[in-house]
Design a protein around this motif. Structure first.
Motif, mmCIF file in Angstrom:
data_model
loop_
_atom_site.group_PDB
_atom_site.id
_atom_site.type_symbol
_atom_site.label_atom_id
_atom_site.label_comp_id
_atom_site.label_asym_id
_atom_site.label_seq_id
_atom_site.Cartn_x
_atom_site.Cartn_y
_atom_site.Cartn_z
ATOM 1 N N PRO A 155 -6.476 -24.469 -18.297
ATOM 2 C CA PRO A 155 -7.913 -24.762 -18.212
ATOM 3 C C PRO A 155 -8.667 -23.604 -17.585
ATOM 4 N N VAL A 156 -9.911 -23.421 -18.032
ATOM 5 C CA VAL A 156 -10.799 -22.399 -17.477
ATOM 6 C C VAL A 156 -12.009 -23.118 -16.906
ATOM 7 N N SER A 157 -12.287 -22.892 -15.642
ATOM 8 C CA SER A 157 -13.368 -23.619 -14.977
ATOM 9 C C SER A 157 -14.123 -22.679 -14.049
ATOM 10 N N GLU A 158 -15.161 -23.181 -13.442
ATOM 11 C CA GLU A 158 -15.942 -22.387 -12.498
ATOM 12 C C GLU A 158 -16.049 -23.093 -11.161
ATOM 13 N N THR A 159 -16.218 -22.295 -10.136
ATOM 14 C CA THR A 159 -16.500 -22.804 -8.810
ATOM 15 C C THR A 159 -17.464 -21.830 -8.156
ATOM 16 N N TRP A 160 -18.048 -22.226 -7.058
ATOM 17 C CA TRP A 160 -19.048 -21.383 -6.408
ATOM 18 C C TRP A 160 -18.697 -21.186 -4.944
ATOM 19 N N ILE A 161 -18.951 -19.973 -4.453
ATOM 20 C CA ILE A 161 -18.770 -19.688 -3.028
ATOM 21 C C ILE A 161 -20.019 -18.962 -2.526
ATOM 22 N N SER A 162 -20.182 -18.925 -1.234
ATOM 23 C CA SER A 162 -21.311 -18.203 -0.664
ATOM 24 C C SER A 162 -21.054 -16.696 -0.726
ATOM 25 N N GLU A 163 -22.119 -15.935 -0.676
ATOM 26 C CA GLU A 163 -21.968 -14.486 -0.655
ATOM 27 C C GLU A 163 -21.204 -14.041 0.591
ATOM 28 N N GLU A 164 -21.385 -14.764 1.682
ATOM 29 C CA GLU A 164 -20.658 -14.440 2.910
ATOM 30 C C GLU A 164 -19.164 -14.662 2.723
ATOM 31 N N HIS A 165 -18.804 -15.731 2.001
ATOM 32 C CA HIS A 165 -17.384 -16.004 1.714
ATOM 33 C C HIS A 165 -16.796 -14.877 0.880
ATOM 34 N N LEU A 166 -17.552 -14.403 -0.092
ATOM 35 C CA LEU A 166 -17.056 -13.300 -0.922
ATOM 36 C C LEU A 166 -16.867 -12.036 -0.083
ATOM 37 N N ASP A 167 -17.832 -11.752 0.787
ATOM 38 C CA ASP A 167 -17.723 -10.564 1.635
ATOM 39 C C ASP A 167 -16.496 -10.637 2.531
ATOM 40 N N ALA A 168 -16.128 -11.858 2.915
ATOM 41 C CA ALA A 168 -14.962 -12.034 3.778
ATOM 42 C C ALA A 168 -13.653 -12.022 2.992
ATOM 43 N N ASN A 169 -13.753 -12.085 1.663
ATOM 44 C CA ASN A 169 -12.557 -12.089 0.806
ATOM 45 C C ASN A 169 -12.713 -11.048 -0.301
ATOM 46 N N PRO A 170 -12.752 -9.771 0.047
ATOM 47 C CA PRO A 170 -13.007 -8.721 -0.955
ATOM 48 C C PRO A 170 -11.935 -8.625 -2.028
ATOM 49 N N ALA A 171 -10.736 -9.157 -1.773
ATOM 50 C CA ALA A 171 -9.663 -9.086 -2.772
ATOM 51 C C ALA A 171 -9.984 -9.899 -4.021
ATOM 52 N N LEU A 172 -10.986 -10.800 -3.949
ATOM 53 C CA LEU A 172 -11.382 -11.569 -5.132
ATOM 54 C C LEU A 172 -12.007 -10.667 -6.197
ATOM 55 N N VAL A 173 -12.567 -9.552 -5.788
ATOM 56 C CA VAL A 173 -13.261 -8.653 -6.705
ATOM 57 C C VAL A 173 -12.264 -7.650 -7.272
ATOM 58 N N LYS A 174 -12.032 -7.726 -8.575
ATOM 59 C CA LYS A 174 -11.092 -6.816 -9.238
ATOM 60 C C LYS A 174 -11.776 -5.586 -9.815
ATOM 61 N N THR A 175 -13.071 -5.685 -10.088
ATOM 62 C CA THR A 175 -13.780 -4.608 -10.765
ATOM 63 C C THR A 175 -14.409 -3.659 -9.754
ATOM 64 N N LEU A 176 -14.105 -2.373 -9.891
ATOM 65 C CA LEU A 176 -14.685 -1.365 -9.014
ATOM 66 C C LEU A 176 -16.030 -0.873 -9.521
ATOM 67 N N SER A 177 -16.281 -1.034 -10.822
ATOM 68 C CA SER A 177 -17.485 -0.462 -11.432
ATOM 69 C C SER A 177 -18.630 -1.461 -11.578
ATOM 70 N N VAL A 178 -18.328 -2.751 -11.567
ATOM 71 C CA VAL A 178 -19.361 -3.777 -11.768
ATOM 72 C C VAL A 178 -19.362 -4.716 -10.571
ATOM 73 N N ALA A 179 -20.493 -4.783 -9.883
ATOM 74 C CA ALA A 179 -20.603 -5.668 -8.729
ATOM 75 C C ALA A 179 -20.827 -7.098 -9.191
ATOM 76 N N PRO A 180 -20.264 -8.075 -8.486
ATOM 77 C CA PRO A 180 -20.505 -9.479 -8.841
ATOM 78 C C PRO A 180 -21.994 -9.802 -8.776
ATOM 79 N N PRO A 181 -22.474 -10.681 -9.658
ATOM 80 C CA PRO A 181 -23.896 -11.056 -9.621
ATOM 81 C C PRO A 181 -24.249 -11.740 -8.315
ATOM 82 N N ARG A 182 -25.262 -11.215 -7.645
ATOM 83 C CA ARG A 182 -25.691 -11.741 -6.351
ATOM 84 C C ARG A 182 -27.189 -12.023 -6.366
ATOM 85 N N GLY A 183 -27.673 -12.480 -5.225
ATOM 86 C CA GLY A 183 -29.107 -12.651 -5.063
ATOM 87 C C GLY A 183 -29.532 -14.081 -4.872
ATOM 88 N N ALA A 184 -28.674 -15.022 -5.278
ATOM 89 C CA ALA A 184 -29.022 -16.442 -5.147
ATOM 90 C C ALA A 184 -28.364 -17.079 -3.925
#
Length: 238
Positions: A155-184
């Protein structure tokens, strides 16, 4: 503001809409849309707008000011005036190809667990660039591992985390050239597999299939050297 209907239902092929603005460049902004705007390596959707007395082909969709999504006509022509109620019809086969390839590339990043330095998607093939100084051994083995994940029909699904959670878990980001969509204030994560048995979890704003079995078989078409550190891996639908 344009309500992104594709975000909640990527399988929707048509929808009504109302024209809220026309751009100086000849683009059309609707109150809600099924057209995905170009971003994150995924092309903008194409299709058709139909209204009483008019019809226009849409070549792509792009992000406009704020949260507006601009639909770009394929050729200059008569545009629907602001306030026009119309029907949006997606080029579904092209979009579904994007969804299959995009999810397949997420799985490719599992089979090759290295930092991603770039990527691109179209309806029949896609590629990822990896920080990979040495060429991988056994392309057939990599292809077999990739298709083994696909055939598990995960299955392929989505979940949401806060930007602060992402900053605390940088290993979630695999792409060096494209930043995750932020702002909300929150970031969308795409999960492949069950929550208790996750195969992949990474930030992504694109459209995906609901289960990996919908991808179908993929072929690793080529592996190319791109610079001193990078290798480009291209996959194709069989």
């Amino acid at each position: 503001m344009t309500e992104p209907l594709y975000a909640t239902d990527p399988y929707r092929k048509s929808a009504p809409g109302v024209v809220t603005a026309l751009t100086d460049e000849g683009g059309i902004v609707l109150d809600r849309t099924i057209f995905y705007p170009r971003g994150g390596g995924q092309p903008g959707d194409s299709g058709t707008l139909v209204w009483s007395g008019g019809r226009i082909e849409i070549a792509t969709a792009v992000k406009g000011e704020g949260s507006a999504i601009v639909l770009v006509p394929a050729e200059p022509g008569g545009l629907p005036p602001v306030g026009t109620q119309l029907d949006q019809r997606l080029d579904w086969e092209r979009r579904f190809g994007h969804m299959r390839i995009h999810t397949g590339l997420h799985l490719l990043s599992v089979v090759i667990p290295l930092a991603v330095t770039g990527g691109a998607i179209n309806s029949e093939k896609g590629r990822l660039d990896f920080d990979m100084p040495e060429a991988p051994h056994g392309r057939e083995i990599l292809e077999g591992q990739l298709n083994a994940l696909i055939t598990r029909d995960l299955p392929v699904s989505e979940t949401w985390i806060s930007e602060e959670h992402l900053d605390a878990n940088p290993a979630l980001v695999k792409t060096l050239s494209v930043a995750p969509p932020r702002g909300a204030g929150r970031v969308r994560l795409v999960r492949i597999g069950e929550e208790s048995d996750t195969v992949d979890l990474q930030p992504c704003g694109g459209t995906h299939v609901a289960r990996t079995g919908e991808i179908g078989k993929l072929r690793i078409a080529r592996i190319e050297k791109k610079g001193r550190q990078n290798r480009r891996v291209t996959v194709e639908l069989c």
